[in-house]
Scaffold this motif. Structure first.
Motif, PDB file in Angstrom:
ATOM      1  N   GLY A   1      32.908  50.925   3.641  1.00 46.69           N
ATOM      2  CA  GLY A   1      32.565  51.721   2.498  1.00 46.69           C
ATOM      3  C   GLY A   1      31.429  52.527   3.015  1.00 46.69           C
ATOM      4  N   ILE A   2      31.070  52.181   4.281  1.00 49.09           N
ATOM      5  CA  ILE A   2      30.090  52.998   4.694  1.00 49.09           C
ATOM      6  C   ILE A   2      30.619  53.710   5.930  1.00 49.09           C
ATOM      7  CG2 ILE A   2      27.611  53.257   5.976  1.00 49.09           C
ATOM      8  CD1 ILE A   2      27.057  50.688   4.254  1.00 49.09           C
TER       9      ILE A   2
ATOM     10  N   THR B   1      24.284  33.580  18.474  1.00 48.77           N
ATOM     11  CA  THR B   1      24.275  34.733  17.696  1.00 48.77           C
ATOM     12  C   THR B   1      23.360  35.634  17.879  1.00 48.77           C
ATOM     13  OG1 THR B   1      25.216  32.996  16.116  1.00 48.77           O
ATOM     14  CG2 THR B   1      24.719  35.201  14.929  1.00 48.77           C
ATOM     15  N   ALA B   2      23.654  36.799  17.568  1.00 44.35           N
ATOM     16  CA  ALA B   2      22.658  37.957  17.691  1.00 44.35           C
ATOM     17  C   ALA B   2      22.736  38.364  16.227  1.00 44.35           C
ATOM     18  CB  ALA B   2      23.089  39.212  18.466  1.00 44.35           C
ATOM     19  N   PHE B   3      21.544  38.558  15.710  1.00 48.37           N
ATOM     20  CA  PHE B   3      21.530  39.196  14.258  1.00 48.37           C
ATOM     21  C   PHE B   3      20.815  40.815  14.682  1.00 48.37           C
ATOM     22  CE2 PHE B   3      21.344  35.041  12.484  1.00 48.37           C
ATOM     23  CZ  PHE B   3      22.115  35.154  11.474  1.00 48.37           C
ATOM     24  N   VAL B   4      21.777  41.806  13.970  1.00 45.53           N
ATOM     25  CA  VAL B   4      21.374  43.118  14.705  1.00 45.53           C
ATOM     26  C   VAL B   4      21.261  43.910  12.997  1.00 45.53           C
ATOM     27  CG1 VAL B   4      22.420  45.361  15.623  1.00 45.53           C
ATOM     28  CG2 VAL B   4      23.107  42.937  16.563  1.00 45.53           C
ATOM     29  N   ALA B   5      20.133  44.698  13.313  1.00 50.42           N
ATOM     30  CA  ALA B   5      19.685  45.521  12.109  1.00 50.42           C
ATOM     31  C   ALA B   5      20.661  46.918  12.300  1.00 50.42           C
ATOM     32  CB  ALA B   5      18.401  45.848  12.066  1.00 50.42           C
ATOM     33  N   LEU B   6      21.211  47.180  11.033  1.00 52.05           N
ATOM     34  CA  LEU B   6      21.992  48.269  11.267  1.00 52.05           C
ATOM     35  C   LEU B   6      21.376  49.833  10.470  1.00 52.05           C
ATOM     36  CD1 LEU B   6      25.641  46.762  10.820  1.00 52.05           C
ATOM     37  CD2 LEU B   6      24.296  47.459  13.013  1.00 52.05           C
ATOM     38  N   GLY B   7      20.092  49.575  10.324  1.00 53.47           N
ATOM     39  CA  GLY B   7      19.387  50.877   9.789  1.00 53.47           C
ATOM     40  C   GLY B   7      19.874  51.484   8.469  1.00 53.47           C
ATOM     41  N   PRO B   8      20.366  52.490   8.319  1.00 51.34           N
ATOM     42  CA  PRO B   8      20.512  53.317   7.071  1.00 51.34           C
ATOM     43  C   PRO B   8      21.670  52.632   6.254  1.00 51.34           C
ATOM     44  CG  PRO B   8      20.822  54.851   8.604  1.00 51.34           C
ATOM     45  CD  PRO B   8      20.396  53.723   9.166  1.00 51.34           C
TER      46      PRO B   8
END
Lengths: 328, 392
Positions: free
Chosen positions: A229-230, A248-255
């Motif tokens: 949906g994005i 595991t890597a946690f990844v910030a996906l900004g906007p």
């Protein structure tokens, strides 16, 4: 209290998550958050998940990191053109370090003594000795350096440059570049993993993470993201951190307002977790059972339960939270 | 070089060899060709046109490229030629084309077409950094001419989206008499139609009185007989009278279009998406804010640089194929990757909607969907464009 609810998360399941998630934090465990547009730090008590202190800093604090013994906090006060050294007990600034202009992000060398600082406006990486408070070296890198990493053995430092789109590999012995590797557009963050044999670099506009083999500096894999949906253009990987077992890597996906959970062995994305708006950086508590993400636009921090991969609480902090650092 | 051509500057950035270059040495030479135009007289002297408009943007783009280039063994060079109004720009273009086939054009649409049609330009790659004309992206397109400046249609579509979003449905329009005003008004009306709006009343501003002295008397009367409207639109692209309309209207209404709320390729008030860094680099270099033409020239240089970096080639055909291909992406400080429309060579880009002190919104606005990319809700879409040069 604000809660970011996943599309399928009912209040009931959320309440269950809140009561069933058992975390046993060490006494006085804290997450420190830098608020870029408020010139403050917010200190979150991990036991209560409340902000317990707000401390003033220099202008535009972004990167923050503690010394190995947590006796001092280093703060990139970008618009004050300095790295501030703070006593975390009193919140007093002990002294400033020469940092070069516009320090954005930095990394503390394993020797607990040298800071490698990205000078965003100057296309320079500055190396500062925190004991002598002197600049040891300045290294020309690409335009808008930001992401900083250092290998676990301390031999290699990395600067990524946003407009030049490269990871610059610095030999920490000679303070010279020994390799420059292209990545996708606007690299933002870098981390070593797998015992220092892999380097991961996120590319915000490219929408990817490039995995390098450290020994050869060759590209080993590329991780792509897709949030339902994005539009792919708005899925923009920035900060990321590895769990304690490095699985595991946690990844910030900004906007896209999500973080991804990536399997660090297969490079596959396993989950997407809805957090606050324009999620940027993150850090864990001591046992890495909880993850705290900084959400710049919504001005809050999302607490994610690492085991269930569910957001459990949103904590209001200052304007434009940027960096996060654990103080056990 | 023609008699009127004036060579004003040559910025050569030498490469510094650091570590082992990843690829063989490549020399990339770009020419910035400006045909100077006489600015039409306007009432106000408040906004002098900077001497280095456009050129300063290209220079910052060159420096950005050169920084990357020194890690790769790629050298970039920018040569600027300025041709006086009425000068022999075709001779200047021919001279430039003997040195390089990568040229940034800062000239009116007709001059750009004449240059693109030169036999010497057949294999060249030209970048339009100055002409917003629809025709250049439509039936008059040329396969060797790409556009980094957004068309007026992209700008007016952005405004129309904003009005729809705000439910400001009732719109009145005042148009100036300059051809640029008329052309902008036509694009504005086409955009309103595209998004289901129209203007309910319309007037032409054709006064020759000096409004600096009597706007408070004249403008209320002039706007009194417009029908009820939510927004008053102004088509005054030469910025002659529009500035005197604000706050002097009969009804207290916001003003948009060429004045007030404007949609633009770039503005010094854009600061999100890392743009603050580009703005400060530009201000350090040029000692002024970055204008739309500077942004378009910067984007042209950066598009060339990105293609050279990724292909490891300085060959124009290779660069053109990469720039128009799927893999190309330019980090243009607008929050998402920019690339070119393969059917007419227009750089896809979000359009900031601004007032002089802040960004108000950025189009495409949320909710305006498109099957390919939301960016294609702005400007001529593939089925609308009569451009065929790119399909050959």
């Amino acid at each position: 209290m604000l809660l970011h609810l996943g599309r399928n998360t009912s209040l009931a399941t959320l309440a269950t998550a809140l009561t069933l998630t058992a975390w046993a934090p060490a006494p006085a465990e804290e997450i420190w958050i830098s608020n870029e547009k408020e010139d403050t730090l917010s200190v979150i008590d991990v036991a209560t998940l409340e902000v317990i202190r707000t401390i003033e800093t220099g202008e535009r604090p972004r990167g923050i990191t503690f010394s190995k013994d947590y006796s001092v906090l280093y703060i990139c006060a970008s618009d004050s053109d300095t790295v501030q050294v703070m006593d975390p007990e009193t919140g007093r600034i002990l002294h400033d370090l020469p940092s070069g202009e516009d320090p954005e992000q930095f990394v503390l060398h394993p020797d607990d003594r040298h800071l490698y600082i990205a000078n965003e406006d100057d296309a320079i990486t500055t190396v500062v000795d925190t004991e002598t408070r002197k600049v040891v070296a300045q290294i020309d890198v690409g335009i808008e350096p930001e992401g900083m990493a250092v290998s676990p053995d301390g031999k290699i430092a990395i600067t990524t440059s946003e407009t030049t789109n490269m990871a610059h590999w610095i030999d920490t012995e000679t303070q010279m570049l020994f390799a420059n590797t292209l990545v996708d557009s606007r690299p933002r963050h870098a981390e070593f993993t797998a015992g220092g044999t892999e380097l991961w670099v996120s590319s915000e506009i490219g929408g990817t993470i490039t995995v390098f083999d450290v020994a050869t500096q060759a590209e080993k894999a590329k991780i792509e993201f897709e949030v339902q949906g994005i539009h792919p253009d708005r899925v923009q990987p920035v900060g990321f951190e590895f769990t304690g077992d490095e699985k595991t890597a946690f990844v910030a996906l900004g906007p896209s307002n999500h973080i991804a959970a990536v399997n660090a062995k297969t490079y596959e994305v396993e989950d997407y977790i809805l957090v606050g708006r324009r999620v940027w950086h993150m850090d864990f508590n001591t046992d890495k059972s909880l993850l705290f993400t900084t959400n710049g636009v919504s001005g809050d921090v999302t607490v994610v339960d690492v085991a269930s991969r569910e957001p459990v609480k949103t904590i209001k902090v200052g304007r434009f939270p940027w960096g996060a650092a654990l103080r056990p | 070089m023609g008699g009127f051509a004036l060579k004003t500057g040559r910025a050569l950035l030498a490469a510094v060899t650091l570590a082992a270059p990843a690829a063989a040495e490549i020399a990339v030479s770009v020419h910035y060709l400006q045909l100077m135009v006489e600015a039409p007289p306007t009432l106000s002297n408040l906004d002098p046109v900077p001497e280095d408009l456009g050129i300063a943007g290209a220079t910052v783009g060159l420096k950005d490229n050169a920084t990357t280039g020194r890690f790769m063994g790629h050298n970039y060079e920018l040569t600027v030629t300025r041709v006086e109004p009425g000068g022999d720009f075709l001779a200047a273009a021919r001279a430039a084309l003997t040195e390089t086939s990568l040229i940034v054009l800062d000239a009116p649409a007709a001059a750009q077409l004449a240059i693109a049609d030169l036999p010497e330009a057949a294999g060249a790659l030209l970048f339009n950094a100055s002409a917003p004309d629809r025709a250049l992206r439509d039936a008059d397109c040329r396969a060797n001419l790409l556009h980094t400046l957004p068309s007026d249609a992209m700008r007016t579509d952005a405004l129309a989206q904003f009005f729809v979003k705000k439910r400001w449905d009732d719109l009145a329009l005042i148009t100036g008499t300059n051809p640029a005003d008329q052309s902008y008004a036509a694009d504005l009306k086409a955009s309103l139609a595209k998004f289901g709006l129209d203007v309910n009343s319309e007037k032409t501003w054709a006064f020759d009185a000096d409004m600096r002295r009597n706007a408070a008397q004249e403008v209320p009367l002039f706007t009194q007989d417009l029908r009820d409207h939510d927004v008053l639109l102004i088509a005054d692209e030469i910025h002659d009278f529009g500035r005197y309309v604000l706050y002097n209207t009969w009804d207290p209404r916001p003003v948009a279009g060429s004045e007030g709320l404007t949609a633009t390729a770039w503005s010094p008030v854009v600061e999100q998406w890392g743009a603050a860094q580009l703005q400060s680099r530009f201000e350090d270099a040029a000692d002024r804010g970055m204008a739309p033409k500077d942004y378009a020239a910067w984007a042209a240089l950066r598009a060339i640089g990105e293609a050279v970096t990724r292909t490891g080639s300085g060959d124009t055909a290779t660069l053109r194929a990469y720039i128009l291909g799927d893999a190309f992406e330019l980090a243009g400080f607008k929050g998402r990757p920019l690339n070119f429309r393969p059917w007419n060579g227009q750089l896809r880009q979000p359009i900031p909607i601004v007032h002089p002190r802040a960004l108000v919104a950025q189009a495409p606005l949320e909710g305006f969907l498109h099957q390919r990319t939301e960016l294609d809700t702005l400007g001529l879409d593939e089925p609308e464009s009569h451009c065929t040069a790119f399909s050959k």
